[in-house]
Write a protein that holds these residues in place. Structure first.
Motif, PDB file in Angstrom:
ATOM      1  N   MET A 107     -11.072  -5.413  99.450  1.00 44.06           N
ATOM      2  CA  MET A 107     -10.011  -5.948  99.622  1.00 44.06           C
ATOM      3  C   MET A 107      -9.773  -7.277  99.768  1.00 44.06           C
ATOM      4  O   MET A 107     -10.833  -8.285  98.866  1.00 44.06           O
ATOM      5  CB  MET A 107     -10.064  -6.029 101.579  1.00 44.06           C
ATOM      6  CG  MET A 107     -11.289  -7.061 101.677  1.00 44.06           C
ATOM      7  SD  MET A 107     -11.517  -7.252 103.601  1.00 44.06           S
ATOM      8  CE  MET A 107     -12.739  -8.269 103.943  1.00 44.06           C
ATOM      9  N   ILE A 108      -8.853  -8.107  99.321  1.00 46.16           N
ATOM     10  CA  ILE A 108      -8.513  -9.146  99.049  1.00 46.16           C
ATOM     11  C   ILE A 108      -8.343 -10.617 100.692  1.00 46.16           C
ATOM     12  O   ILE A 108      -8.056 -10.361 101.187  1.00 46.16           O
ATOM     13  CB  ILE A 108      -7.383  -9.694  97.920  1.00 46.16           C
ATOM     14  CG1 ILE A 108      -7.412  -8.292  96.923  1.00 46.16           C
ATOM     15  CG2 ILE A 108      -6.939 -10.945  97.674  1.00 46.16           C
ATOM     16  CD1 ILE A 108      -8.378  -8.679  96.041  1.00 46.16           C
ATOM     17  N   LEU A 109      -9.130 -11.296  99.269  1.00 41.74           N
ATOM     18  CA  LEU A 109      -9.497 -12.624 100.704  1.00 41.74           C
ATOM     19  C   LEU A 109      -9.841 -14.104 100.202  1.00 41.74           C
ATOM     20  O   LEU A 109     -10.028 -13.744  99.361  1.00 41.74           O
ATOM     21  CB  LEU A 109     -10.795 -13.150 101.914  1.00 41.74           C
ATOM     22  CG  LEU A 109     -10.512 -11.824 103.059  1.00 41.74           C
ATOM     23  CD1 LEU A 109     -11.619 -11.434 103.942  1.00 41.74           C
ATOM     24  CD2 LEU A 109      -8.856 -12.448 104.088  1.00 41.74           C
ATOM     25  N   SER A 208      -4.787 -15.770 107.308  1.00 37.33           N
ATOM     26  CA  SER A 208      -3.500 -15.438 106.608  1.00 37.33           C
ATOM     27  C   SER A 208      -3.582 -14.892 105.369  1.00 37.33           C
ATOM     28  O   SER A 208      -1.778 -14.654 105.037  1.00 37.33           O
ATOM     29  CB  SER A 208      -3.435 -16.835 106.839  1.00 37.33           C
ATOM     30  OG  SER A 208      -4.587 -17.483 105.763  1.00 37.33           O
ATOM     31  N   THR A 209      -4.424 -14.613 105.044  1.00 39.03           N
ATOM     32  CA  THR A 209      -4.169 -14.003 103.308  1.00 39.03           C
ATOM     33  C   THR A 209      -4.760 -12.317 102.763  1.00 39.03           C
ATOM     34  O   THR A 209      -4.673 -11.714 102.209  1.00 39.03           O
ATOM     35  CB  THR A 209      -4.567 -14.834 101.910  1.00 39.03           C
ATOM     36  OG1 THR A 209      -6.267 -14.997 102.520  1.00 39.03           O
ATOM     37  CG2 THR A 209      -4.386 -16.020 101.824  1.00 39.03           C
ATOM     38  N   TRP A 210      -5.035 -11.829 104.210  1.00 36.07           N
ATOM     39  CA  TRP A 210      -5.942 -10.474 103.687  1.00 36.07           C
ATOM     40  C   TRP A 210      -5.340  -9.402 103.386  1.00 36.07           C
ATOM     41  O   TRP A 210      -3.608  -9.488 103.596  1.00 36.07           O
ATOM     42  CB  TRP A 210      -6.344 -10.273 104.959  1.00 36.07           C
ATOM     43  CG  TRP A 210      -7.269  -8.530 104.938  1.00 36.07           C
ATOM     44  CD1 TRP A 210      -8.180  -8.143 105.162  1.00 36.07           C
ATOM     45  CD2 TRP A 210      -6.407  -7.556 106.164  1.00 36.07           C
ATOM     46  NE1 TRP A 210      -7.979  -6.916 104.765  1.00 36.07           N
ATOM     47  CE2 TRP A 210      -7.328  -5.935 105.327  1.00 36.07           C
ATOM     48  CE3 TRP A 210      -4.735  -6.974 105.732  1.00 36.07           C
ATOM     49  CZ2 TRP A 210      -6.621  -4.902 105.911  1.00 36.07           C
ATOM     50  CZ3 TRP A 210      -4.918  -5.872 105.666  1.00 36.07           C
ATOM     51  CH2 TRP A 210      -6.035  -4.798 105.656  1.00 36.07           C
ATOM     52  N   ARG A 211      -5.693  -8.413 102.232  1.00 33.90           N
ATOM     53  CA  ARG A 211      -4.670  -7.292 101.577  1.00 33.90           C
ATOM     54  C   ARG A 211      -5.553  -5.881 100.783  1.00 33.90           C
ATOM     55  O   ARG A 211      -6.644  -6.914 100.560  1.00 33.90           O
ATOM     56  CB  ARG A 211      -4.158  -8.092 100.635  1.00 33.90           C
ATOM     57  CG  ARG A 211      -3.488  -6.908  99.629  1.00 33.90           C
ATOM     58  CD  ARG A 211      -2.724  -7.937  98.484  1.00 33.90           C
ATOM     59  NE  ARG A 211      -1.720  -8.278  98.574  1.00 33.90           N
ATOM     60  CZ  ARG A 211      -0.300  -8.844  98.963  1.00 33.90           C
ATOM     61  NH1 ARG A 211      -0.281  -7.608  99.005  1.00 33.90           N
ATOM     62  NH2 ARG A 211       0.600  -9.423  99.590  1.00 33.90           N
ATOM     63  N   ALA A 224       0.389  -8.031  92.107  1.00 36.06           N
ATOM     64  CA  ALA A 224       1.463  -9.061  92.158  1.00 36.06           C
ATOM     65  C   ALA A 224       0.908 -10.355  93.187  1.00 36.06           C
ATOM     66  O   ALA A 224       1.680 -11.693  92.362  1.00 36.06           O
ATOM     67  CB  ALA A 224       3.247  -8.720  92.527  1.00 36.06           C
ATOM     68  N   ALA A 225       0.752 -10.133  93.859  1.00 33.02           N
ATOM     69  CA  ALA A 225       0.358 -11.312  94.671  1.00 33.02           C
ATOM     70  C   ALA A 225      -1.064 -12.318  93.646  1.00 33.02           C
ATOM     71  O   ALA A 225      -0.676 -13.751  93.857  1.00 33.02           O
ATOM     72  CB  ALA A 225      -0.635 -10.955  95.925  1.00 33.02           C
ATOM     73  N   LEU A 226      -2.164 -11.645  93.514  1.00 29.68           N
ATOM     74  CA  LEU A 226      -2.890 -12.435  92.871  1.00 29.68           C
ATOM     75  C   LEU A 226      -2.260 -13.440  91.146  1.00 29.68           C
ATOM     76  O   LEU A 226      -2.472 -14.399  90.756  1.00 29.68           O
ATOM     77  CB  LEU A 226      -3.983 -11.555  92.286  1.00 29.68           C
ATOM     78  CG  LEU A 226      -5.077 -11.312  93.150  1.00 29.68           C
ATOM     79  CD1 LEU A 226      -6.208 -10.500  92.562  1.00 29.68           C
ATOM     80  CD2 LEU A 226      -5.603 -12.807  93.684  1.00 29.68           C
ATOM     81  N   LEU A 227      -1.198 -12.864  90.536  1.00 31.77           N
ATOM     82  CA  LEU A 227      -0.700 -13.578  89.213  1.00 31.77           C
ATOM     83  C   LEU A 227      -0.174 -14.169  90.611  1.00 31.77           C
ATOM     84  O   LEU A 227       0.514 -14.911  89.272  1.00 31.77           O
ATOM     85  CB  LEU A 227       0.190 -11.911  88.254  1.00 31.77           C
ATOM     86  CG  LEU A 227      -0.336 -11.246  88.176  1.00 31.77           C
ATOM     87  CD1 LEU A 227       0.440  -9.565  87.092  1.00 31.77           C
ATOM     88  CD2 LEU A 227      -1.367 -12.177  86.606  1.00 31.77           C
TER      89      LEU A 227
END
Length: 399
Positions: A107-109, A208-211, A224-227
């Motif tokens: 996951m991305i946090l 708030s940023t979990w993906r 796309a979110a990280l770029l």
């Protein structure tokens, strides 16, 4: 505080991309997804990590080593059989010395969210919201406490879900010792969480940023979110006549040839050859040693290392594995005529624009046509002028 990262699973839902690598090592914005999580935890103040490894552990160990080059300390806890999340966490017990965070490695946090988890009184669960809660563990929260947790409910009671990030004390290992096999034949961490919930002892920390990255198309959203936070950087050679619009990062040894037009955000790895006259559109990541050639257009796509897309190709909204070769004129469609959501491998991608998932070392002859939602296993080979639609296993061949 220590951080235990659960990174032992294969990631079967990510096939064919995980046929040669563990899920946590799939690239997002040209870094393994787990690296983004680890760096965010480091930036939140954590320097001591325990990685629970299993499937493909050599790749994880080779990339992170002892953690020195990332400014952290890493210890490894092998999980020899993937027997569930509770078993994975128990594998780290002998290396945990006090209160700790435990996080799924897929996951991305943000570091800010991880800092909230650090500050939360343990035990606590990170929560997020989604428009499809039935795919996750659905949570009811009241006054900052988790009241219930129901896995993959057909009738979700809320849109709040378990985000797979936790703050624990070593007491969790006592609870895990009493867990029995679930109906799925696994030792489930959620059973231990149920005990904490019954005691009204599990806090909830909204993130708030979990993906989540559960399926191949989720890589595109995360990429796309990280770029969006990308800064322009040029460590390669950009010839005259190249147009760079927006944030574009060019890796060392890469050459961008004249006539190429790149719309950021876009990241290009090391030792790549781009152009001449290539068109690369936003939210695209291109891995090391790749070639994007003459009159080729790439859009909103993850291209992994050592892949060649050299002449008159179009690739849109797709995930392309490493070591692939696209014959001249081969194109991937990314839009249904009725503009409906694309299905891939029988799963609804929830994307109206989605191309294909292509495994590693796939070779296309010239003028192949790949339809929307195609899933192609590693080492597949397709003859010139092939029409490719549906799912293909490893080593598939159309001659």
């Amino acid at each position: 505080m220590q951080c235990v990262v659960l990174a032992a699973g294969e990631g079967k839902r990510m096939r064919p991309l995980t046929a040669r690598r563990p899920k946590v090592m799939l690239p997002v914005a040209n870094r393994p997804m787990m690296e983004h999580l680890v760096l965010a935890a480091r930036d939140a103040g954590i320097t001591e990590f325990v990685f629970v490894v299993g499937y493909g552990e050599r790749e994880v160990r080779n990339h992170f080593g002892n953690g020195e080059r990332f400014g952290i300390q890493v210890a490894y806890a092998p999980q020899r059989q993937q027997s569930g999340t509770a078993d994975a966490l128990r594998s780290a017990q002998d290396l945990v010395t006090g209160p700790f965070l435990a996080m799924n490695g897929d996951m991305i946090l943000s570091s800010a969210d991880i800092a909230r988890m650090i500050d939360a009184p343990a035990p606590a669960m990170g929560t997020s919201t989604t428009d499809h809660p039935g795919d996750f563990g659905v949570v009811l929260v009241e006054d900052g406490r988790v009241l219930s947790l129901e896995e993959k409910s057909k009738h979700p009671k809320s849109n709040i879900i378990n985000a797979g990030a936790y703050s624990f004390t070593p007491e969790i290992f006592e609870l895990l010792a009493g867990i029995r096999l679930s109906e799925r034949g696994e030792l489930e961490l959620t059973d231990a969480l149920g005990i904490l919930i019954a005691r009204h002892d599990l806090g909830a920390v909204p993130l708030s940023t979990w993906r989540d990255i559960g399926y191949p198309w989720d890589l595109l959203d995360a990429n796309a979110a990280l770029l969006l936070g990308l800064n322009s950087q040029n460590e390669g050679i950009v010839e005259e006549g190249v147009h760079l619009l927006g944030p574009v990062a060019v890796g060392e040894g890469t050459v961008i040839k004249s006539g190429t037009y790149i719309e950021g955000p876009c990241i290009i790895g090391k030792n790549c050859r781009i152009g001449p006259h290539a068109y690369i559109r936003g939210a695209t990541s291109i891995g090391d040693e790749s070639h994007i050639g003459h009159c080729t257009e790439i859009k909103n796509t993850v291209v992994m290392a050592r892949t060649k897309i050299p002449h008159f190709n179009y690739i849109g909204d797709s995930v392309i594995g490493s070591g692939c070769n696209f014959g001249a004129g081969t194109k991937i469609a990314n839009l249904r005529h009725d503009h409906g959501p694309v299905k891939a491998g029988g799963k609804d991608t929830r994307h109206t624009k989605f191309g294909a998932v292509v495994g590693d070392n796939v070779h296309f002859g010239i003028n192949c046509s790949v339809n929307v939602g195609s899933v192609i296993g590693s080492n597949a080979q397709f003859a010139p002028n092939s029409v490719i639609e549906g799912s293909f296993g490893e080593d598939a061949a159309i001659r």
